[in-house]
Scaffold this active site. Sequence first.
Site, PDB file in Angstrom:
ATOM      1  N   ARG A 183       0.602  -1.207   0.249  1.00  0.00           N
ATOM      2  CA  ARG A 183       0.242   0.100   0.406  1.00  0.00           C
ATOM      3  C   ARG A 183       1.210   1.772  -0.018  1.00  0.00           C
ATOM      4  O   ARG A 183       1.690   1.053   1.005  1.00  0.00           O
ATOM      5  CB  ARG A 183      -1.005   0.214   1.462  1.00  0.00           C
ATOM      6  CG  ARG A 183      -1.882   1.322   2.016  1.00  0.00           C
ATOM      7  CD  ARG A 183      -2.646   1.782   0.779  1.00  0.00           C
ATOM      8  NE  ARG A 183      -2.957   3.063   1.269  1.00  0.00           N
ATOM      9  CZ  ARG A 183      -4.017   3.684   1.642  1.00  0.00           C
ATOM     10  NH1 ARG A 183      -4.733   2.382   2.026  1.00  0.00           N
ATOM     11  NH2 ARG A 183      -4.610   4.526   2.008  1.00  0.00           N
ATOM     12  N   ARG A 206      -5.660   2.657  -4.458  1.00  0.00           N
ATOM     13  CA  ARG A 206      -4.078   1.262  -3.953  1.00  0.00           C
ATOM     14  C   ARG A 206      -4.982   0.130  -3.384  1.00  0.00           C
ATOM     15  O   ARG A 206      -6.093  -0.453  -3.668  1.00  0.00           O
ATOM     16  CB  ARG A 206      -4.645   1.762  -2.321  1.00  0.00           C
ATOM     17  CG  ARG A 206      -6.490   2.168  -1.812  1.00  0.00           C
ATOM     18  CD  ARG A 206      -6.683   2.977  -0.887  1.00  0.00           C
ATOM     19  NE  ARG A 206      -7.350   3.827  -1.883  1.00  0.00           N
ATOM     20  CZ  ARG A 206      -7.916   4.683  -1.326  1.00  0.00           C
ATOM     21  NH1 ARG A 206      -9.148   4.974   0.217  1.00  0.00           N
ATOM     22  NH2 ARG A 206      -7.894   5.873  -1.947  1.00  0.00           N
ATOM     23  N   ASP A 219      -6.402  -1.015   1.626  1.00  0.00           N
ATOM     24  CA  ASP A 219      -7.521   0.127   2.360  1.00  0.00           C
ATOM     25  C   ASP A 219      -7.840  -0.580   3.707  1.00  0.00           C
ATOM     26  O   ASP A 219      -8.954  -1.730   3.071  1.00  0.00           O
ATOM     27  CB  ASP A 219      -8.087   1.570   1.772  1.00  0.00           C
ATOM     28  CG  ASP A 219      -8.190   2.188   2.366  1.00  0.00           C
ATOM     29  OD1 ASP A 219      -7.238   2.309   3.815  1.00  0.00           O
ATOM     30  OD2 ASP A 219      -9.470   3.056   2.289  1.00  0.00           O
ATOM     31  N   ASP A 237     -10.064   0.394   7.172  1.00  0.00           N
ATOM     32  CA  ASP A 237     -10.373   1.156   8.035  1.00  0.00           C
ATOM     33  C   ASP A 237     -10.924   0.650   9.516  1.00  0.00           C
ATOM     34  O   ASP A 237     -11.683  -0.204   9.252  1.00  0.00           O
ATOM     35  CB  ASP A 237     -11.396   1.921   7.582  1.00  0.00           C
ATOM     36  CG  ASP A 237     -10.596   3.383   6.095  1.00  0.00           C
ATOM     37  OD1 ASP A 237      -9.049   3.175   6.578  1.00  0.00           O
ATOM     38  OD2 ASP A 237     -11.425   3.502   5.827  1.00  0.00           O
TER      39      ASP A 237
END
Length: 272
Positions: free
Chosen positions: A206, A215, A218, A220
């Site tokens: 990344r 990307r 990812d 989160d």
Amino acid sequence: MNTLPYDEIHIEDLEVFANHGVFSEETKLGQKFLISLTMYVNSRSAGKTDCLEKSADYGEVSHFMTEYTMAHPCKLIEAAAEELAEALLFRYAILKGVTLELKKPWAPIGLPLKTVTVKISRFWHTAYLGLGSNLGDKKAYLDNAVKALDETKGCDVEKVSSYYVTEPYGGIEQDDFLNACLILKTLLTPEELLEKLHEIENAAHRERMIRWGPRTLDIDILMYDDIVMETDDLIIPHAEMHLRSFVLKPLSEIAPNKRHPILKKTVSQLAD
């Protein structure tokens, strides 16, 4: 009155002779330690059925703590307490959390005292994560991320949503994303979990060059239990999750009734 949503089973001052300590005489000769444990469980089923298999066998737990403490010497009683608490939570699925107190009555400080004590509380937590990829083999990146999380010590992936093809967010021209969400049972703190997620992203090469840019991977933290926190590195719940259909759609598939701790709406309500 107990404010926690769990029942409690207590073991008080279990005596164990072990070799924890910094000084050579402590590690060679050993000394007495006292262990007190509160186990947080849901005991109603055991109480209604009178069935030991539905409760925490405090006799077995006591023997386990004795054997583990003797077999895993540490320099610091902080480390000994941390390792034992974690071992208990790994071994006994019925435990939602523990409060463990490790007492050292023969602490070699050259002054009269009754005991030196370390007391910690550790619980399983539930984290809700969002995943995305729009470079290379997107599905493989998501699959590998799920696998890496499930293989992380102190983590257990409980549910994974379907993978959704979504348009890019942020106005930058790029390929469509593949997005998903998952529910993670974890002993990691939010900060420790964030660090682990960065490790997994870095393993996927990344690169953080353009905000909302393309990307490989990812990940989160969307929510973590019902906590609300903000630091320089981490905001929980995620500041923009309620604005993103590519988060709410997969999350509503696996946690439709999870309530946003600030907005007080369920994920399915936010998705609608």
